[in-house]
Design a protein around this motif. Sequence first.
Motif, mmCIF file in Angstrom:
data_model
loop_
_atom_site.group_PDB
_atom_site.id
_atom_site.type_symbol
_atom_site.label_atom_id
_atom_site.label_comp_id
_atom_site.label_asym_id
_atom_site.label_seq_id
_atom_site.Cartn_x
_atom_site.Cartn_y
_atom_site.Cartn_z
ATOM 1 N N THR A 180 -22.228 43.965 45.137
ATOM 2 C CA THR A 180 -22.293 45.215 45.158
ATOM 3 C C THR A 180 -22.860 45.743 43.949
ATOM 4 O O THR A 180 -22.986 46.920 43.649
ATOM 5 N N SER A 181 -23.148 44.799 43.001
ATOM 6 C CA SER A 181 -23.685 44.960 41.743
ATOM 7 C C SER A 181 -24.886 45.549 41.862
ATOM 8 O O SER A 181 -25.627 45.479 42.817
ATOM 9 N N THR A 182 -25.598 46.326 40.808
ATOM 10 C CA THR A 182 -27.039 47.091 41.098
ATOM 11 C C THR A 182 -27.885 46.537 39.890
ATOM 12 O O THR A 182 -27.548 46.041 38.864
ATOM 13 N N THR A 183 -29.172 46.778 40.378
ATOM 14 C CA THR A 183 -30.281 46.301 39.376
ATOM 15 C C THR A 183 -30.442 47.461 38.496
ATOM 16 O O THR A 183 -30.248 48.856 38.989
ATOM 17 N N ALA A 184 -30.761 47.267 37.170
ATOM 18 C CA ALA A 184 -30.974 48.615 36.274
ATOM 19 C C ALA A 184 -32.363 49.315 36.705
ATOM 20 O O ALA A 184 -32.346 50.644 36.479
ATOM 21 N N ALA A 185 -33.197 48.645 37.474
ATOM 22 C CA ALA A 185 -34.366 49.403 37.789
ATOM 23 C C ALA A 185 -34.294 50.339 38.993
ATOM 24 O O ALA A 185 -34.724 51.759 38.706
ATOM 25 N N ASP A 186 -33.440 50.383 39.895
ATOM 26 C CA ASP A 186 -33.318 51.263 41.078
ATOM 27 C C ASP A 186 -31.975 51.461 41.402
ATOM 28 O O ASP A 186 -31.662 52.433 42.347
ATOM 29 N N GLU A 187 -31.037 50.890 40.887
ATOM 30 C CA GLU A 187 -29.391 51.197 41.083
ATOM 31 C C GLU A 187 -29.182 50.857 42.638
ATOM 32 O O GLU A 187 -28.221 51.408 43.158
ATOM 33 N N ILE A 188 -29.931 50.122 43.229
ATOM 34 C CA ILE A 188 -29.733 49.931 44.636
ATOM 35 C C ILE A 188 -28.844 48.378 44.536
ATOM 36 O O ILE A 188 -29.111 47.472 44.048
ATOM 37 N N PRO A 189 -27.866 48.411 45.212
ATOM 38 C CA PRO A 189 -26.841 47.365 45.400
ATOM 39 C C PRO A 189 -27.647 46.036 45.727
ATOM 40 O O PRO A 189 -28.468 46.063 46.629
ATOM 41 N N LEU A 190 -27.111 44.870 44.965
ATOM 42 C CA LEU A 190 -28.128 43.783 45.332
ATOM 43 C C LEU A 190 -27.823 43.410 46.649
ATOM 44 O O LEU A 190 -28.918 42.688 47.423
ATOM 45 N N VAL A 191 -26.597 43.566 47.323
ATOM 46 C CA VAL A 191 -26.556 42.894 48.849
ATOM 47 C C VAL A 191 -27.385 43.509 49.712
ATOM 48 O O VAL A 191 -28.001 43.246 50.694
ATOM 49 N N LEU A 234 -16.837 39.421 48.892
ATOM 50 C CA LEU A 234 -17.353 39.477 49.998
ATOM 51 C C LEU A 234 -17.037 40.593 51.018
ATOM 52 O O LEU A 234 -17.810 41.388 51.700
ATOM 53 N N LYS A 235 -15.712 41.212 50.799
ATOM 54 C CA LYS A 235 -15.387 42.327 51.513
ATOM 55 C C LYS A 235 -16.150 43.291 50.964
ATOM 56 O O LYS A 235 -16.615 44.440 51.639
ATOM 57 N N GLN A 236 -16.021 43.666 49.691
ATOM 58 C CA GLN A 236 -16.888 44.675 49.118
ATOM 59 C C GLN A 236 -18.338 44.884 49.460
ATOM 60 O O GLN A 236 -18.832 45.853 49.960
ATOM 61 N N ALA A 237 -18.909 43.729 49.722
ATOM 62 C CA ALA A 237 -20.323 43.506 50.032
ATOM 63 C C ALA A 237 -20.660 44.136 51.295
ATOM 64 O O ALA A 237 -21.490 44.816 51.665
ATOM 65 N N SER A 238 -19.609 43.550 52.150
ATOM 66 C CA SER A 238 -19.711 43.881 53.659
ATOM 67 C C SER A 238 -19.509 45.246 53.934
ATOM 68 O O SER A 238 -20.360 45.990 54.830
ATOM 69 N N ASP A 239 -18.508 45.905 53.250
ATOM 70 C CA ASP A 239 -18.252 47.426 53.306
ATOM 71 C C ASP A 239 -19.347 48.138 53.061
ATOM 72 O O ASP A 239 -19.781 49.079 53.482
ATOM 73 N N ALA A 245 -24.013 45.842 64.501
ATOM 74 C CA ALA A 245 -24.518 44.708 64.563
ATOM 75 C C ALA A 245 -24.318 44.040 63.155
ATOM 76 O O ALA A 245 -23.707 42.793 62.935
ATOM 77 N N VAL A 246 -24.357 44.800 62.219
ATOM 78 C CA VAL A 246 -23.750 44.480 60.610
ATOM 79 C C VAL A 246 -22.526 44.055 60.737
ATOM 80 O O VAL A 246 -21.987 43.198 60.182
ATOM 81 N N ARG A 247 -21.567 44.904 61.450
ATOM 82 C CA ARG A 247 -20.074 44.700 61.298
ATOM 83 C C ARG A 247 -19.915 43.433 62.018
ATOM 84 O O ARG A 247 -19.126 42.404 61.567
ATOM 85 N N SER A 248 -20.633 42.882 63.178
ATOM 86 C CA SER A 248 -20.286 41.881 63.758
ATOM 87 C C SER A 248 -20.538 40.558 63.027
ATOM 88 O O SER A 248 -20.126 39.667 62.779
ATOM 89 N N GLY A 249 -21.977 40.775 62.215
ATOM 90 C CA GLY A 249 -22.363 39.402 61.432
ATOM 91 C C GLY A 249 -21.370 39.419 60.217
ATOM 92 O O GLY A 249 -20.950 38.132 59.958
ATOM 93 N N CYS A 250 -21.150 40.462 59.553
ATOM 94 C CA CYS A 250 -20.055 40.563 58.560
ATOM 95 C C CYS A 250 -18.697 39.793 58.963
ATOM 96 O O CYS A 250 -18.232 38.969 58.233
ATOM 97 N N GLU A 251 -18.049 40.268 60.190
ATOM 98 C CA GLU A 251 -16.967 39.634 60.274
ATOM 99 C C GLU A 251 -16.797 38.199 60.607
ATOM 100 O O GLU A 251 -15.990 37.726 60.329
ATOM 101 N N LEU A 252 -17.841 37.794 61.249
ATOM 102 C CA LEU A 252 -17.917 36.651 61.588
ATOM 103 C C LEU A 252 -18.030 35.645 60.496
ATOM 104 O O LEU A 252 -17.585 34.667 60.395
#
Length: 349
Positions: A5-16, A69-74, A92-99
Amino acid sequence: MTTGTSTTAADEIPLVLQDLKKHLQSSHGDDDNLFDKSATAMPVAAIKALLGVVERSQATTMMEMQNELKQASDCMMNAATTSTDGRSHSIAVRSGCELFLKYVTRTFLEELPDFEQCRQAVLTRGERFAGISLAARDRIADLASDFIQEGQTVLTHGWSRVVASILLQAASTKHFDIVILEGRPDAAGARAAQFYSQRAKIPTTVVLDSAMGYIMDTVDIVLVGAEGVVENGGIVNKMGTNALATCAQANGKPFYVAAESYKFARLYPLLQRDIPNVGNIPMQFCDTTTNTTKEKETSFAPVDLSSDKVKVENPPCDYTPPKFITLLFTDLGVLTPSAVSDELIRLYQ
């Protein structure tokens, strides 16, 4: 420590989230091309994004890795819930992350000699799993195309690549017609109809969503995709699917669902309000469509419902109980709704 969930300096969008977007657009995937087999499904993209978290991680223990991984999934699930593109992605995202999280836990429990070897095993097997998942649509098409017979009329709903794969494969050896609901508010069905009629050359008819009852006695089978398949064998899919399944059962028409196994979700809804928050997209309740007749031309202006006295509710999907579903076509085989819980146990054991 570099987390998912870290962000880039350019746009502050989480890496995940950057990874998620990259994987959805990679391999020449085009969201506006229904027949693009290289397009990555949302759960597979979420799994690949979590693999990126593992690659970047500086964790030295299993607990640290699982927390990242839990932080990134959330983070991904929150972004999917608040999406403003008019579609629901949260399940759809939840099923992929939980699996994937269950898969990581299983790998850690294998007691590999050291943490680094365990991390490499997660990466290697995760990439292999993602590759296998991409082939799921073709396996489903092989199984399901035989259920469409010569001369039949197939009613479908929404924008589904797995359904498109089935119809394309069936059309290579048989002649049949498609009836597709318009699919408001994003006109998903109308857009899909252009692909079926123009590119696949399948005779296609578009009808209003509210005309499903009127058209039902002219069709032979109903075939839809799914945003998610829940534990009791029901599905969450584009708004209107529940009404369509109810109508199909009332008219004695088989109702088939096509869904990849990575869309199986550990949810057990009993009512519509039991499904997770899937968003509420603002909308106007009239088109600016022009209705032309021999006598006159009428323009239907949008209706403004911004008044505080009017509540607008526009969830993108609904829940269809298993009692309305005849069969599910999956990469695990052709399943009855009651068999879904057994498959979920195998996936998550």
